[in-house]
Design a protein around this motif. Structure first.
Motif, PDB file in Angstrom:
ATOM      1  N   ARG A  89       0.864  -1.174   0.000  1.00 23.26           N
ATOM      2  CA  ARG A  89       0.000   0.000   0.000  1.00 23.26           C
ATOM      3  C   ARG A  89       0.904   1.228   0.000  1.00 23.26           C
ATOM      4  NH1 ARG A  89      -1.714   2.604   4.313  1.00 23.26           N
ATOM      5  NH2 ARG A  89      -1.552   0.846   5.751  1.00 23.26           N
ATOM      6  N   GLU A  90       0.820   2.027  -1.069  1.00 26.40           N
ATOM      7  CA  GLU A  90       1.679   3.207  -1.198  1.00 26.40           C
ATOM      8  C   GLU A  90       1.074   4.389  -0.454  1.00 26.40           C
ATOM      9  OE1 GLU A  90       2.696   5.457  -5.053  1.00 26.40           O
ATOM     10  OE2 GLU A  90       4.269   3.928  -4.844  1.00 26.40           O
ATOM     11  N   ASP A  91       1.886   5.001   0.416  1.00 29.69           N
ATOM     12  CA  ASP A  91       1.439   6.109   1.250  1.00 29.69           C
ATOM     13  C   ASP A  91       2.051   7.399   0.713  1.00 29.69           C
ATOM     14  OD1 ASP A  91       1.023   7.990   3.357  1.00 29.69           O
ATOM     15  OD2 ASP A  91       0.850   6.344   4.797  1.00 29.69           O
ATOM     16  N   THR A  92       1.217   8.312   0.242  1.00 34.67           N
ATOM     17  CA  THR A  92       1.720   9.557  -0.338  1.00 34.67           C
ATOM     18  C   THR A  92       2.006  10.629   0.711  1.00 34.67           C
ATOM     19  OG1 THR A  92      -0.537  10.336  -0.700  1.00 34.67           O
ATOM     20  CG2 THR A  92       0.521   9.142  -2.511  1.00 34.67           C
ATOM     21  N   GLU A  93       1.633  10.368   1.961  1.00 39.09           N
ATOM     22  CA  GLU A  93       1.829  11.364   3.009  1.00 39.09           C
ATOM     23  C   GLU A  93       2.991  11.026   3.944  1.00 39.09           C
ATOM     24  OE1 GLU A  93      -1.819  11.812   5.093  1.00 39.09           O
ATOM     25  OE2 GLU A  93      -2.929  12.562   3.345  1.00 39.09           O
ATOM     26  N   ARG A  94       3.364   9.761   4.039  1.00 44.85           N
ATOM     27  CA  ARG A  94       4.437   9.348   4.940  1.00 44.85           C
ATOM     28  C   ARG A  94       5.590   8.776   4.143  1.00 44.85           C
ATOM     29  NH1 ARG A  94      -0.480   8.000   6.897  1.00 44.85           N
ATOM     30  NH2 ARG A  94      -1.044   8.726   9.004  1.00 44.85           N
ATOM     31  N   SER A  95       6.768   8.858   4.700  1.00 45.88           N
ATOM     32  CA  SER A  95       7.957   8.397   3.998  1.00 45.88           C
ATOM     33  C   SER A  95       8.304   6.957   4.381  1.00 45.88           C
ATOM     34  CB  SER A  95       9.143   9.309   4.307  1.00 45.88           C
ATOM     35  OG  SER A  95       9.413   9.301   5.693  1.00 45.88           O
ATOM     36  N   THR A  96       9.134   6.344   3.580  1.00 43.71           N
ATOM     37  CA  THR A  96       9.656   5.015   3.869  1.00 43.71           C
ATOM     38  C   THR A  96      10.664   5.110   5.016  1.00 43.71           C
ATOM     39  OG1 THR A  96       9.408   4.432   1.543  1.00 43.71           O
ATOM     40  CG2 THR A  96      10.863   3.040   2.867  1.00 43.71           C
ATOM     41  N   GLY A  97      10.616   4.144   5.928  1.00 45.34           N
ATOM     42  CA  GLY A  97      11.563   4.119   7.034  1.00 45.34           C
ATOM     43  C   GLY A  97      12.997   3.945   6.538  1.00 45.34           C
ATOM     44  N   LEU A  98      13.922   4.424   7.330  1.00 43.92           N
ATOM     45  CA  LEU A  98      15.334   4.421   6.951  1.00 43.92           C
ATOM     46  C   LEU A  98      16.181   4.059   8.166  1.00 43.92           C
ATOM     47  CD1 LEU A  98      17.561   5.242   4.809  1.00 43.92           C
ATOM     48  CD2 LEU A  98      17.421   7.544   5.795  1.00 43.92           C
ATOM     49  N   TYR A  99      17.232   3.269   7.950  1.00 44.39           N
ATOM     50  CA  TYR A  99      18.197   3.058   9.029  1.00 44.39           C
ATOM     51  C   TYR A  99      19.603   2.948   8.445  1.00 44.39           C
ATOM     52  CZ  TYR A  99      18.255  -2.146   8.401  1.00 44.39           C
ATOM     53  OH  TYR A  99      18.378  -3.430   7.941  1.00 44.39           O
ATOM     54  N   MET A 100      20.580   3.050   9.324  1.00 43.24           N
ATOM     55  CA  MET A 100      21.971   3.104   8.893  1.00 43.24           C
ATOM     56  C   MET A 100      22.825   2.241   9.809  1.00 43.24           C
ATOM     57  SD  MET A 100      24.448   6.453   8.508  1.00 43.24           S
ATOM     58  CE  MET A 100      24.454   6.783  10.277  1.00 43.24           C
ATOM     59  N   LYS A 101      23.760   1.522   9.206  1.00 43.11           N
ATOM     60  CA  LYS A 101      24.726   0.741   9.972  1.00 43.11           C
ATOM     61  C   LYS A 101      26.016   1.540  10.132  1.00 43.11           C
ATOM     62  CE  LYS A 101      23.252  -3.967   8.773  1.00 43.11           C
ATOM     63  NZ  LYS A 101      23.665  -5.239   8.124  1.00 43.11           N
ATOM     64  N   GLU A 102      26.590   1.483  11.336  1.00 43.99           N
ATOM     65  CA  GLU A 102      27.876   2.123  11.602  1.00 43.99           C
ATOM     66  C   GLU A 102      28.854   1.058  12.099  1.00 43.99           C
ATOM     67  OE1 GLU A 102      27.067   5.215  14.445  1.00 43.99           O
ATOM     68  OE2 GLU A 102      26.643   6.683  12.885  1.00 43.99           O
TER      69      GLU A 102
END
Length: 295
Positions: free
Chosen positions: A71-84
């Motif tokens: 389900r594509e949400d035009t109001e919210r963004s895709t979650g993001l994470y980063m490895k360090e």
């Protein structure tokens, strides 16, 4: 069913601004990818933002053979994470608050049931994303059609769950048919310190899971059903990165379970696949053709 985020992995450090390459990561979609590569017909239900990261997640999962019921949400963004990565281990930072997947809700279960699955898999991560996502997991477990197995991996994350969710995760585990839980997770959540105590904690009252699989780290794993238990030692492996090994174990176990294989065989395949992932820097092994090209 669950959130998959875009993952930023830093390239080798230099003297200029850091550079990253983009991967994807999500507990439930990791399981889906492994099962798809094993030849299973697998679908993944979630929500993604209408952004470059959401498009990347969908493309990567589709390329692995997973059907994306997104389900594509035009109001919210895709979650993001980063490895360090560092000499002391890998630190992970998340940007997921208010993500598209946090708006998953009980109505999303209708798309799951439309495909009449043999098994529905989700985790404690999904249940902690928001009140509506928690309602979705409840809907999946309480209104399951006959013949569909409910599978739940506790997947405890201290920064996401906190003490307030200990009761929620316990109720969800008791309401599933198949449960994966690490002994270390049980200690942190419920103060349970031994395997017999965990078995009693989860199965000593109704409802309770029909099949409990306890992950015991470097020792191995134990499956418990109808008062009987089976143990599989972990294979010796040089650990490159532990992230994703639990998802691989679950996928290997479920793949053989769907064949009605004996539980020792399920444990053995889970341990084998987890061992493969422990020896790699990412969550998912490269496809054979990718490995050949790298050589």
């Amino acid at each position: 069913m669950g959130e998959t985020m875009a993952l930023l992995v830093p390239e080798a450090p230099g003297h200029t601004a850091p550079r990253f390459h983009t991967e994807i990561g999500g507990a439930e979609s990791n399981v889906a990818v492994h099962l798809a590569r094993a030849g299973r017909r697998v679908a993944w239900r979630s929500a993604l933002g209408d952004d470059v990261f959401g498009h990347h997640v969908r493309e990567r999962l589709t390329d692995t053979g997973v059907r994306c019921l997104v389900r594509e949400d035009t109001e919210r963004s895709t979650g993001l994470y980063m490895k360090e990565p560092s000499s002391g281990g890998t630190r992970v930072r998340y940007w997921r608050r208010g993500s598209a997947a946090s708006a998953l809700h009980p109505g999303d279960a209708a798309e799951v049931w439309r495909w009449r699955p043999r098994l529905v898999h989700t985790t404690g991560i999904t249940a902690a994303l928001s009140d509506t996502a928690r309602g979705l997991v409840g809907e999946l477990f309480e209104r399951t059609p006959p013949g569909t197995l409910r599978c739940f991996d506790v997947n405890y994350r201290p920064a996401l769950h906190g003490p307030a969710n200990a009761g929620l995760l316990l109720d969800l585990a008791r309401g599933a048919d198949v449960v994966f839980c690490g002994l270390d997770e049980a200690r942190a959540l419920w103060g349970v310190r031994t395997l017999p105590d965990l078995v009693a904690h989860l199965t000593g009252r109704a409802p309770s899971p029909g099949l409990l699989v306890v992950k015991q780290g470097a020792e191995g794993a134990t499956a418990v059903r109808d008062g009987h238990s089976w143990f599989e030692p972990a294979p010796p492996v040089e650990v490159v990165e532990p992230v994703g090994a639990g998802d691989a174990f679950a996928a290997g176990f479920l793949h053989r379970l769907l064949d009605d294989a004996p539980l020792p065989d399920c444990l053995s395949e889970g341990a084998r696949l987890a061992g493969v992932v422990l020896g790699l820097p990412g969550d998912i092994p490269p496809r054979p053709e990718e490995s050949a090209a790298a050589r």
